[in-house]
Design an enzyme around this catalytic site. Sequence first.
Site, PDB file in Angstrom:
ATOM      1  N   GLU A   1      -7.189  -6.222  58.405  1.00  0.00           N
ATOM      2  CA  GLU A   1      -6.410  -5.165  58.035  1.00  0.00           C
ATOM      3  C   GLU A   1      -5.507  -4.439  59.173  1.00  0.00           C
ATOM      4  OE1 GLU A   1      -8.520  -2.104  55.889  1.00  0.00           O
ATOM      5  OE2 GLU A   1      -8.629  -3.335  53.907  1.00  0.00           O
TER       6      GLU A   1
ATOM      7  N   GLU B   1     -12.713  -8.349  50.593  1.00  0.00           N
ATOM      8  CA  GLU B   1     -13.332  -6.962  50.397  1.00  0.00           C
ATOM      9  C   GLU B   1     -12.960  -6.372  49.095  1.00  0.00           C
ATOM     10  OE1 GLU B   1     -12.536  -3.874  53.185  1.00  0.00           O
ATOM     11  OE2 GLU B   1     -12.838  -5.353  54.752  1.00  0.00           O
TER      12      GLU B   1
HETATM   13  C1  FCB Z   1     -11.342  -1.305  54.433  1.00  0.00           C
HETATM   14  C2  FCB Z   1     -12.057  -1.337  55.579  1.00  0.00           C
HETATM   15  C3  FCB Z   1     -13.623  -1.429  55.865  1.00  0.00           C
HETATM   16  C4  FCB Z   1     -13.898  -0.267  54.738  1.00  0.00           C
HETATM   17  C5  FCB Z   1     -13.223  -0.398  53.513  1.00  0.00           C
HETATM   18  C6  FCB Z   1     -13.830   0.891  52.493  1.00  0.00           C
HETATM   19  O1  FCB Z   1     -10.032  -0.761  54.727  1.00  0.00           O
HETATM   20  O2  FCB Z   1     -11.583  -2.847  56.185  1.00  0.00           O
HETATM   21  O3  FCB Z   1     -14.165  -1.389  56.982  1.00  0.00           O
HETATM   22  O4  FCB Z   1     -13.752   0.829  55.581  1.00  0.00           O
HETATM   23  O5  FCB Z   1     -11.826  -0.240  53.680  1.00  0.00           O
END
Ligand code: FCB
Length: 497
Positions: free
Chosen positions: A199, A391
């Site tokens: 990210e 994620e």
């Molecule tokens: C993302 C991050 C991860 C965690 C989630 C909730 O932005 O990559 O580390 O904090 O959000």
Amino acid sequence: MRRRRFLGLTSGGVATVAASRLAASASAAPKPAGAAAGFPNGFVWGAAAASYQIEGAATADGKGPSIWDMFSRKPGEVWKDGNGDFACDHYHRYKEDVAIMKGLGLHAYRLSVAWPRVFPDGTGAINGKGLDFYDRLIDELLRAGITPWVTLYHWDLPLALYHRGGWLNPDIAHWFADYATAVAKRLSDRVKHWMPLNEPQVFLGAGLIQARHAPGDKLRLNEFLHAVHNTLIAHGRSVQALRASVKQPARIGTAQAAYNYVPASDRPDDLKAARERWFATADDSYKQNGLWLDALLLGRYPEDALKLFGAAMPPIRQGDMETIKQKLDFIGLTLYSADPVRRGKDGKPEVVPWPQGYPITSFEWAVAPSILRLVPTWVHERYKLPIAIVENGIAQRDWVSADGAVHDPARIDFTARYLRELHGAIAAGVPIEAYFHWSIIDNFEWAEGYKHRFGLVYVDYATQKRTLKDSARFYAEVIASNGKTVLDRTTPDPPMY
Ligand code: FCB
């Protein structure tokens, strides 16, 4: 078309539009029990975590300080002044954690390597003991039949490199490539899946513009855009470094944050508007999707970004865009929430408010399951690569109930809804190869400290006791059935975006 009421919204402007969009949600269509086509064979069911968020052992075995070690020590920067000094003590308890993953039947685990464990000063001499930890962890995973997907940078920049300018210094491309080489040399006999940067929008945006994350700076737009360009080049150089030093063919992809938009109604033009907004550079916030993905995958900054940012854009040297655009094997996306968009009166996409009372997580992120169908579809249409959801998950304020269990029905409902939508994209032909739940285990949530819990597994930080939440058992069944348990149902989902 079935019409459903949502939270009593029946008339007036956005509310009506939203309610009809909710009514039209594709996820609302029930699949007859047992008849679901299921997820494809070989679909990868995983979960994720990141070094600073779980490892603890902040100074063990020669590890150098990172920007998060520094930032979390500034009073007031992190909720209740939490830090990652101990976190989940995963550095010492990794065997127990891998055993839990094995028990759940995880196919893959997304982990990150802490750069300051490998190079305590960011560059120079390798700290072999730091790499030894990842050796042990990967061996343990492989013994458990779990495939490691490795992120090289999940936000814990060596502090020494911040003192040399961090992502603002163009030399970071070489520092990062050298680090990638060192990790690949040690781990690539066993690791095939790589993601260089987690990210980048978020670590640059929250860290260099908003001062909400480490290192806590508030830069001007042009300085920020310089850092963006340097970061993209660092990505390119690290991919080159990985390809040059891996000991077996590598699958390399992104771990790109996505800022998501969903159509505010079931009008086809709102769907188009949401898609346009998703790729557009429409404001000078750091929340851009198209800017990053076009640079990474098409080798150019989009016209709207060049127009909007104008003279603030960094000078682009000859060869830069070629360096940035490396062949990638998959597009990894992190997908959580969204905003509704409709076609505005001026013809432009317009972000509109959520209906009052719309479901939010404890992070106050709106629940928007359809992003797992829409976003991979749009991204695949434009860039033609396979997609991995690297994620997805939900923040809650879980606790251990009087019966000793951790009941988290909202996490189960959230995950089931999102997975049904993901399946919708797969069924429509979008090549989606993996889903990683964030997170395997409760952890240090950056500026939010230990306030929220994202894990499938609950952690009592005082005792380090792990307790499987109900959602962990649910996810184990999802995995064992290759997704059938979320698809087989006879009633439609109550409407949501
Ligand atoms: C993302 C991050 C991860 C965690 C989630 C909730 O932005 O990559 O580390 O904090 O959000």
